[in-house]
Design an enzyme around this catalytic site. Structure first.
Site, PDB file in Angstrom:
ATOM      1  N   ARG A 195      -4.235 -26.241   4.157  1.00 42.24           N
ATOM      2  CA  ARG A 195      -2.987 -26.519   4.761  1.00 42.24           C
ATOM      3  C   ARG A 195      -2.625 -24.876   4.793  1.00 42.24           C
ATOM      4  O   ARG A 195      -2.892 -23.384   4.834  1.00 42.24           O
ATOM      5  CB  ARG A 195      -1.761 -27.291   3.662  1.00 42.24           C
ATOM      6  CG  ARG A 195      -2.683 -25.440   1.872  1.00 42.24           C
ATOM      7  CD  ARG A 195      -2.532 -25.625   0.670  1.00 42.24           C
ATOM      8  NE  ARG A 195      -2.723 -25.343   0.158  1.00 42.24           N
ATOM      9  CZ  ARG A 195      -1.625 -24.396  -0.719  1.00 42.24           C
ATOM     10  NH1 ARG A 195      -0.693 -24.139   0.230  1.00 42.24           N
ATOM     11  NH2 ARG A 195      -1.900 -23.616  -1.384  1.00 42.24           N
ATOM     12  N   ARG A 211       8.199 -24.146   6.415  1.00 38.13           N
ATOM     13  CA  ARG A 211       8.817 -24.475   5.729  1.00 38.13           C
ATOM     14  C   ARG A 211      10.229 -24.382   5.914  1.00 38.13           C
ATOM     15  O   ARG A 211      10.403 -23.686   6.716  1.00 38.13           O
ATOM     16  CB  ARG A 211       9.493 -22.759   4.221  1.00 38.13           C
ATOM     17  CG  ARG A 211       9.051 -22.170   3.826  1.00 38.13           C
ATOM     18  CD  ARG A 211       9.018 -21.799   2.761  1.00 38.13           C
ATOM     19  NE  ARG A 211       8.676 -20.191   1.724  1.00 38.13           N
ATOM     20  CZ  ARG A 211       8.328 -19.218   1.921  1.00 38.13           C
ATOM     21  NH1 ARG A 211       9.481 -18.530   2.147  1.00 38.13           N
ATOM     22  NH2 ARG A 211       7.436 -18.888   0.912  1.00 38.13           N
ATOM     23  N   ARG A 269     -16.428 -10.097   4.691  1.00 37.42           N
ATOM     24  CA  ARG A 269     -15.470  -9.698   5.690  1.00 37.42           C
ATOM     25  C   ARG A 269     -15.354  -8.025   5.426  1.00 37.42           C
ATOM     26  O   ARG A 269     -14.931  -7.843   4.526  1.00 37.42           O
ATOM     27  CB  ARG A 269     -14.456 -10.168   6.331  1.00 37.42           C
ATOM     28  CG  ARG A 269     -14.946 -11.588   7.005  1.00 37.42           C
ATOM     29  CD  ARG A 269     -15.534 -11.493   8.628  1.00 37.42           C
ATOM     30  NE  ARG A 269     -14.591 -10.861   9.559  1.00 37.42           N
ATOM     31  CZ  ARG A 269     -15.559 -10.183  10.687  1.00 37.42           C
ATOM     32  NH1 ARG A 269     -16.401  -9.626  11.073  1.00 37.42           N
ATOM     33  NH2 ARG A 269     -14.240 -10.073  11.950  1.00 37.42           N
ATOM     34  N   ARG A 312      -2.976  -6.211  12.181  1.00 36.78           N
ATOM     35  CA  ARG A 312      -1.584  -5.509  11.576  1.00 36.78           C
ATOM     36  C   ARG A 312      -1.741  -4.344  10.973  1.00 36.78           C
ATOM     37  O   ARG A 312      -2.236  -3.645  11.869  1.00 36.78           O
ATOM     38  CB  ARG A 312      -1.266  -5.913   9.888  1.00 36.78           C
ATOM     39  CG  ARG A 312      -2.117  -5.998   9.039  1.00 36.78           C
ATOM     40  CD  ARG A 312      -1.641  -6.499   7.834  1.00 36.78           C
ATOM     41  NE  ARG A 312      -2.570  -6.829   6.174  1.00 36.78           N
ATOM     42  CZ  ARG A 312      -2.419  -6.821   5.667  1.00 36.78           C
ATOM     43  NH1 ARG A 312      -1.704  -7.406   5.180  1.00 36.78           N
ATOM     44  NH2 ARG A 312      -3.300  -6.201   4.265  1.00 36.78           N
ATOM     45  N   GLU A 340      -4.812  -1.404  11.141  1.00 34.92           N
ATOM     46  CA  GLU A 340      -6.421  -2.347  10.352  1.00 34.92           C
ATOM     47  C   GLU A 340      -6.960  -3.715  10.753  1.00 34.92           C
ATOM     48  O   GLU A 340      -6.333  -4.295  11.392  1.00 34.92           O
ATOM     49  CB  GLU A 340      -5.137  -3.153   9.034  1.00 34.92           C
ATOM     50  CG  GLU A 340      -6.642  -3.914   8.179  1.00 34.92           C
ATOM     51  CD  GLU A 340      -5.585  -4.442   6.461  1.00 34.92           C
ATOM     52  OE1 GLU A 340      -5.839  -6.223   6.596  1.00 34.92           O
ATOM     53  OE2 GLU A 340      -4.754  -4.103   6.181  1.00 34.92           O
ATOM     54  N   TYR A 351     -12.408 -14.177  -4.132  1.00 36.88           N
ATOM     55  CA  TYR A 351     -11.480 -14.095  -3.370  1.00 36.88           C
ATOM     56  C   TYR A 351      -9.966 -13.713  -4.457  1.00 36.88           C
ATOM     57  O   TYR A 351      -9.418 -14.782  -4.453  1.00 36.88           O
ATOM     58  CB  TYR A 351     -10.968 -14.557  -2.167  1.00 36.88           C
ATOM     59  CG  TYR A 351      -9.626 -13.788  -1.391  1.00 36.88           C
ATOM     60  CD1 TYR A 351      -9.866 -12.387  -0.806  1.00 36.88           C
ATOM     61  CD2 TYR A 351      -8.447 -14.697  -1.397  1.00 36.88           C
ATOM     62  CE1 TYR A 351      -8.797 -11.825  -0.093  1.00 36.88           C
ATOM     63  CE2 TYR A 351      -7.488 -13.686  -0.442  1.00 36.88           C
ATOM     64  CZ  TYR A 351      -7.514 -12.451  -0.861  1.00 36.88           C
ATOM     65  OH  TYR A 351      -6.690 -11.207   0.215  1.00 36.88           O
ATOM     66  N   ASP A 356      -6.760 -12.046  -6.165  1.00 39.20           N
ATOM     67  CA  ASP A 356      -5.944 -11.563  -6.341  1.00 39.20           C
ATOM     68  C   ASP A 356      -5.707 -10.629  -7.323  1.00 39.20           C
ATOM     69  O   ASP A 356      -5.323 -10.768  -8.533  1.00 39.20           O
ATOM     70  CB  ASP A 356      -3.740 -12.589  -5.546  1.00 39.20           C
ATOM     71  CG  ASP A 356      -3.782 -12.662  -3.725  1.00 39.20           C
ATOM     72  OD1 ASP A 356      -4.133 -12.154  -3.061  1.00 39.20           O
ATOM     73  OD2 ASP A 356      -3.340 -13.978  -3.800  1.00 39.20           O
TER      74      ASP A 356
END
Length: 367
Positions: free
Chosen positions: A171, A175, A248, A279, A299, A347, A349
């Site tokens: 997904r 917005r 990675r 970025r 990065e 992964y 947060d």
């Protein structure tokens, strides 16, 4: 001296566990491979600017308990992550919202934006997306995909989008409001004074040794404690007996610039394939800094190999199978607790790592 717990790694999992164990009267020794504590949330102070040494870390969560927990150690500021995408010199707001659609097509209403996306998706007639490229186009159409997804994703994964599985992008946040806040979470911010303030509070009064490679003398370190809390790579703990897990990695290029403001935003993504970095981070904007100089970080995603820092687990079927073999073996360990992104091969947060550590604490101390 014999400790109750040897904690291998001083990132969020190890630091939270150590803090909670000490609170319950337990003795802990924390050992850390790097020359500083804090794992990847470590900040280096460059003349008043807290530089996120291992990539941008923005704390966000919907969990009030976790938010209250971190705020009990340090106050968080009101930073809101609103990245900008730079595609060949054109600037777009992220995540995809009404500002982005106006910048792309000049549309001013949600209805016009929806229509534009639907037209592009319908025209392509993709029924069963076979790869990431088809999946993304089937969700947002060609314009958004080509300018804002394709190049960035291919750099991030080091593969063509047509070679990546569709599920990576199941997904996409779209917005139909003028809202540039990247996260939907209720709580968001950066610790005032940087993440070191949080880690230092968590590890207050706990013995720490840095520059220690646990694997160089594993038996000696294990013999110092009743139990080990291991937050490193689970495959390394078992000497890669079931094979190496894949990641990675990232390479960071930090530069101090004698100017007040380089890009006007903390995070600018470079979405074209031809620019090798994904970025540029300008760290002072995380804490609304007014210094006369600035520090930026480029990065660069890269393939991981032994000796490089593992950042993102590659959770494909092959790696899941390898991890499950290690996980099954780790379940039989009575004196070793595995936790954190590398030990759990997830992964995570930051708020999820803290939640995982607190849940393990609860289990360990029967709270």
């Amino acid at each position: 001296m014999k400790y109750d717990y040897l904690i291998v790694g001083s990132g969020l999992f190890g630091s939270v566990f150590a803090h909670e164990a000490k609170k319950r009267g337990k003795t802990c020794l924390v050992i850390e491979k790097r020359n500083h504590v804090g794992g990847n949330v470590y900040c280096e102070n460059v003349d008043g600017i807290n530089v996120h040494k291992y990539g941008a870390h923005i704390f966000h969560t919907n969990d009030k308990k976790i938010w209250d927990y971190v705020n009990s150690f340090v106050e968080f500021n009101r930073y809101t992550n609103s990245p900008i995408a730079n595609y060949k010199g054109e600037l777009y707001n992220l995540p995809f919202n009404m500002n982005t659609f106006y910048q792309l097509w000049g549309v001013k209403t949600p209805e016009e934006a929806k229509q534009k996306i639907q037209e592009q998706v319908k025209k392509l007639n993709i029924n069963k997306p076979k790869n990431l490229e088809e999946q993304a186009i089937s969700l947002v159409g060609e314009d958004i995909y080509n300018k804002l997804i394709k190049g960035y994703t291919e750099k991030q994964w080091g593969r063509k989008a047509t070679e990546l599985p569709a599920f990576i992008i199941n997904r996409l946040p779209v917005r139909f409001t003028f809202d540039n806040n990247y996260f939907n979470d209720k709580y968001q911010g950066i610790p005032i004074g940087g993440y070191n303030t949080l880690i230092d509070k968590l590890l207050e009064g706990i013995e720490i040794k840095t520059d220690i490679d646990y694997f160089k003398d594993q038996e000696k370190w294990n013999s110092l404690a009743e139990k080990v809390v291991f937050t490193g790579k689970i495959d390394e703990f078992y000497d890669y007996k079931y094979g190496k897990l894949e990641y990675r990695s990232l390479k960071f290029e930090h530069s101090r610039l004698e100017q007040e403001n380089y890009q006007g935003n903390a995070v600018v993504n470079y979405t074209e394939r031809e620019i090798p970095y994904t970025r540029i981070i300008e760290h002072k904007h995380f804490e609304f800094g007014k210094q006369s100089h600035t520090v930026i970080t480029k990065e660069y995603p890269q393939e991981w190999s032994l000796g490089k820092e593992p950042y993102y687990p590659i959770n494909n079927d092959k790696n899941k199978e390898v991890y499950n073999s290690y996980k099954a073996e780790s379940n039989n360990e009575e004196k070793v607790i595995f936790g954190g992104r590398l030990a759990e091969y997830k992964y995570y947060d930051m708020h999820q790592v803290i939640a995982s550590a607190l849940s393990r604490v609860k289990k360990e101390f029967n709270d």
